[in-house]
Design an enzyme around this catalytic site. Structure first.
Site, mmCIF file in Angstrom:
data_model
loop_
_atom_site.group_PDB
_atom_site.id
_atom_site.type_symbol
_atom_site.label_atom_id
_atom_site.label_comp_id
_atom_site.label_asym_id
_atom_site.label_seq_id
_atom_site.Cartn_x
_atom_site.Cartn_y
_atom_site.Cartn_z
ATOM 1 N N LYS A 99 -8.210 6.532 -2.357
ATOM 2 C CA LYS A 99 -8.155 7.998 -2.239
ATOM 3 C C LYS A 99 -6.924 8.590 -2.907
ATOM 4 O O LYS A 99 -6.984 9.661 -3.484
ATOM 5 C CB LYS A 99 -8.170 8.409 -0.773
ATOM 6 C CG LYS A 99 -9.511 8.158 -0.099
ATOM 7 C CD LYS A 99 -9.842 9.261 0.881
ATOM 8 C CE LYS A 99 -11.235 9.082 1.439
ATOM 9 N NZ LYS A 99 -11.345 9.638 2.797
ATOM 10 N N SER A 142 -1.758 9.864 -13.379
ATOM 11 C CA SER A 142 -2.424 10.616 -12.303
ATOM 12 C C SER A 142 -3.399 9.667 -11.609
ATOM 13 O O SER A 142 -3.826 8.653 -12.192
ATOM 14 C CB SER A 142 -3.187 11.811 -12.880
ATOM 15 O OG SER A 142 -4.343 11.346 -13.555
ATOM 16 N N SER A 160 -4.716 2.537 4.460
ATOM 17 C CA SER A 160 -4.891 1.912 3.153
ATOM 18 C C SER A 160 -4.905 0.383 3.286
ATOM 19 O O SER A 160 -5.736 -0.310 2.675
ATOM 20 C CB SER A 160 -3.751 2.362 2.222
ATOM 21 O OG SER A 160 -3.924 1.850 0.932
ATOM 22 N N HIS A 207 6.591 -7.299 -2.540
ATOM 23 C CA HIS A 207 6.513 -6.684 -1.208
ATOM 24 C C HIS A 207 7.465 -7.394 -0.249
ATOM 25 O O HIS A 207 7.412 -7.163 0.962
ATOM 26 C CB HIS A 207 5.099 -6.819 -0.634
ATOM 27 C CG HIS A 207 4.041 -6.076 -1.384
ATOM 28 N ND1 HIS A 207 4.190 -4.777 -1.795
ATOM 29 C CD2 HIS A 207 2.792 -6.442 -1.775
ATOM 30 C CE1 HIS A 207 3.091 -4.391 -2.420
ATOM 31 N NE2 HIS A 207 2.230 -5.374 -2.426
ATOM 32 N N MET A 224 -5.585 6.696 -13.481
ATOM 33 C CA MET A 224 -5.394 5.285 -13.120
ATOM 34 C C MET A 224 -6.638 4.692 -12.457
ATOM 35 O O MET A 224 -6.903 3.498 -12.582
ATOM 36 C CB MET A 224 -4.162 5.131 -12.213
ATOM 37 C CG MET A 224 -2.864 5.280 -13.012
ATOM 38 S SD MET A 224 -1.364 4.963 -12.068
ATOM 39 C CE MET A 224 -1.579 3.284 -11.508
ATOM 40 N N TRP A 262 1.202 2.488 -8.768
ATOM 41 C CA TRP A 262 1.517 3.789 -9.374
ATOM 42 C C TRP A 262 2.914 3.735 -10.002
ATOM 43 O O TRP A 262 3.105 4.057 -11.172
ATOM 44 C CB TRP A 262 1.430 4.862 -8.280
ATOM 45 C CG TRP A 262 1.508 6.276 -8.749
ATOM 46 C CD1 TRP A 262 1.513 6.730 -10.034
ATOM 47 C CD2 TRP A 262 1.578 7.422 -7.901
ATOM 48 N NE1 TRP A 262 1.587 8.102 -10.040
ATOM 49 C CE2 TRP A 262 1.621 8.559 -8.747
ATOM 50 C CE3 TRP A 262 1.602 7.631 -6.523
ATOM 51 C CZ2 TRP A 262 1.695 9.860 -8.256
ATOM 52 C CZ3 TRP A 262 1.679 8.921 -6.033
ATOM 53 C CH2 TRP A 262 1.714 10.027 -6.890
ATOM 54 N N LYS A 266 0.797 -1.234 0.000
ATOM 55 C CA LYS A 266 0.000 0.000 0.000
ATOM 56 C C LYS A 266 0.828 1.282 0.000
ATOM 57 O O LYS A 266 0.390 2.321 0.508
ATOM 58 C CB LYS A 266 -1.006 0.020 1.176
ATOM 59 C CG LYS A 266 -1.830 -1.224 1.373
ATOM 60 C CD LYS A 266 -2.296 -1.903 0.112
ATOM 61 C CE LYS A 266 -3.376 -1.165 -0.641
ATOM 62 N NZ LYS A 266 -3.716 -1.978 -1.884
ATOM 63 N N SER A 267 2.017 1.198 -0.596
ATOM 64 C CA SER A 267 2.922 2.355 -0.561
ATOM 65 C C SER A 267 3.107 3.027 -1.918
ATOM 66 O O SER A 267 3.963 3.899 -2.053
ATOM 67 C CB SER A 267 4.285 1.903 -0.017
ATOM 68 O OG SER A 267 4.129 1.367 1.269
ATOM 69 N N GLY A 268 2.330 2.590 -2.921
ATOM 70 C CA GLY A 268 2.454 3.225 -4.236
ATOM 71 C C GLY A 268 3.038 2.314 -5.303
ATOM 72 O O GLY A 268 3.525 2.787 -6.338
ATOM 73 N N THR A 269 2.960 1.012 -5.066
ATOM 74 C CA THR A 269 3.522 0.017 -5.990
ATOM 75 C C THR A 269 2.897 0.109 -7.377
ATOM 76 O O THR A 269 3.605 0.109 -8.391
ATOM 77 C CB THR A 269 3.234 -1.414 -5.464
ATOM 78 O OG1 THR A 269 3.101 -1.386 -4.058
ATOM 79 C CG2 THR A 269 4.300 -2.375 -5.898
HETATM 80 N N1 LIG Z 1 -1.710 7.295 -9.474
HETATM 81 C C1 LIG Z 1 -1.813 7.284 -8.154
HETATM 82 N N2 LIG Z 1 -1.674 8.425 -7.446
HETATM 83 C C2 LIG Z 1 -1.770 8.422 -6.093
HETATM 84 N N3 LIG Z 1 -2.036 7.321 -5.365
HETATM 85 C C3 LIG Z 1 -2.188 6.158 -6.036
HETATM 86 C C4 LIG Z 1 -2.084 6.071 -7.439
HETATM 87 N N4 LIG Z 1 -2.302 4.790 -7.803
HETATM 88 C C5 LIG Z 1 -2.531 4.092 -6.673
HETATM 89 N N5 LIG Z 1 -2.476 4.919 -5.612
HETATM 90 C C6 LIG Z 1 -2.725 4.583 -4.199
HETATM 91 O O1 LIG Z 1 -1.728 3.687 -3.727
HETATM 92 C C7 LIG Z 1 -2.311 2.818 -2.741
HETATM 93 C C8 LIG Z 1 -2.156 1.384 -3.209
HETATM 94 O O2 LIG Z 1 -0.820 1.037 -3.000
HETATM 95 P P1 LIG Z 1 -0.139 -0.172 -3.767
HETATM 96 O O3 LIG Z 1 -0.289 -0.003 -5.213
HETATM 97 O O4 LIG Z 1 1.231 -0.257 -3.206
HETATM 98 O O5 LIG Z 1 -1.013 -1.405 -3.282
HETATM 99 S S1 LIG Z 1 -0.551 -2.931 -3.262
HETATM 100 O O6 LIG Z 1 0.217 -3.116 -2.026
HETATM 101 O O7 LIG Z 1 0.254 -3.221 -4.437
HETATM 102 O O8 LIG Z 1 -1.811 -3.700 -3.215
HETATM 103 C C9 LIG Z 1 -3.762 3.228 -2.601
HETATM 104 O O9 LIG Z 1 -3.779 4.211 -1.568
HETATM 105 P P2 LIG Z 1 -5.103 4.611 -0.736
HETATM 106 O O10 LIG Z 1 -5.959 5.367 -1.697
HETATM 107 O O11 LIG Z 1 -4.604 5.479 0.375
HETATM 108 O O12 LIG Z 1 -5.722 3.351 -0.251
HETATM 109 C C10 LIG Z 1 -4.017 3.812 -3.987
HETATM 110 O O13 LIG Z 1 -5.116 4.661 -4.070
#
Ligand SMILES: Nc1ncnc2c1ncn2[C@@H]1O[C@H](COP(=O)(O)OS(=O)(=O)O)[C@@H](OP(=O)(O)O)[C@H]1O
Length: 295
Positions: free
Chosen positions: A260, A230, A140, A110, A234, A54, A49-52
């Protein structure tokens, strides 16, 4: 019970001291010991949940020089397979899928440092590590545990915070994860990026990643990658929002994968007392390091 149901809501399984999602724990040590890296592999490593996702889409677009059509060739979990993903008897494991992915492969994981495949270290592959502040990660992850049927039920938010602080959640302790990877960043080929920095200035961070991958793009290309990745783009894109994955694994009617995408949503969930308790946890976990997070 049969099929995916067999792996639903199972307790975490301890693998070399790390609590792991039960379905993924099967054969995990085999991956650590025997996964075969290639010289040009690129790894995106994160605590959950750290931006993977993205970062995965950004890297895919960078490798395709910002060609949006090429980025539409498959869902994110197909283009960037998760190394340890496994639902035995149901889908081919990530490590197997990776064998047929064309090089350069982009690998999502992860895994904490102690479980990271030996061969990826030996080949000194490029690793992009993304870290996010633990309060937003916990929020998250809590929502993700509710919707992801392969994960244990998170219980109440109050209960979940305690589990998170104890490191008794999938992939273990947040603190150990971000610290171990941080401490290795100068010895290994690691670009350490913060989710909050990506939010603050996505173009700057995309340029950083592109440079690490040996690319130098025009402003037009970088801006295109920024637009494509963005949160809004996404979230609306069926190839990146995980709606292509079976709802028997992720039930997005409970909580969407693209939830979010902001910094500070924790303020909507933590009480003052919980926040103070978490601040102490954060201080403990980052003590003695120069790791700093924005909240
Ligand atoms: N483009 C973009 N911009 C900003 N934020 C984004 C983006 N894509 C994914 N997210 C947010 O990233 C969170 C998911 O993290 P992961 O992708 O690491 O999830 S996972 O562990 O692989 O399942 C999850 O965070 P939260 O919204 O706080 O739950 C996603 O919404």
């Amino acid at each position: 019970m049969s099929g995916k149901l067999e792996w639903r809501r199972r307790d975490l399984v301890n693998v070399r001291g790390v609590p792991m999602i039960c379905a993924f724990a099967q054969n995990l040590e085999e991956i650590t010991e025997h996964f075969q890296a290639k010289d040009d592999d690129i790894v995106i490593a994160t605590y959950p949940k750290s931006g993977t996702t993205w970062m995965s889409e950004i890297v895919d677009l960078i490798l395709n020089d910002g060609d949006v059509e090429k980025s539409r060739r498959g869902a994110i979990f197909q283009k960037v397979p998760m190394l340890e993903f496994r639902v035995p008897g149901e889908v081919p494991p990530g490590s197997e899928i990776l064998e047929s992915v064309p090089s350069p492969r982009v690998i999502k994981t992860h895994l904490p440092v102690p479980l990271f495949p030996k061969s990826l270290w030996d080949k000194n592959v490029k690793i992009i590590y993304v870290a996010r502040n633990p309060k937003d990660v916990a929020v998250s992850f809590y929502h993700f545990d509710m919707m992801n049927q392969l994960h244990p039920d998170p219980g109440t938010w109050e209960e979940y915070i305690e589990k998170f602080i104890e490191g008794n959640v999938g992939f273990g302790s947040w603190g150990a994860h971000v610290r171990d990877w941080w401490n290795l960043r100068q010895q290994k080929n690691i670009l350490y990026i913060f989710y909050e920095d990506m939010l603050e200035d996505p173009i700057r961070e995309i340029r950083k990643v592109a440079k690490f991958l040996g690319k130098d793009f025009s402003e037009e290309v970088v801006n295109r990658i920024g637009q494509q990745t963005s949160f809004k783009a996404m979230k609306e894109n069926p190839l990146t929002n995980y709606t292509a994955l079976s709802s028997t694994i992720m039930d997005q009617s409970i909580s969407p994968f693209m939830r979010k995408g902001i910094c500070g949503d924790w303020r909507n969930h933590f009480t003052v007392a919980q926040s103070e308790r978490f601040d102490e946890y954060y201080q403990r976990e980052t003590a003695g390091t120069d790791l700093t997070f924005h909240f």
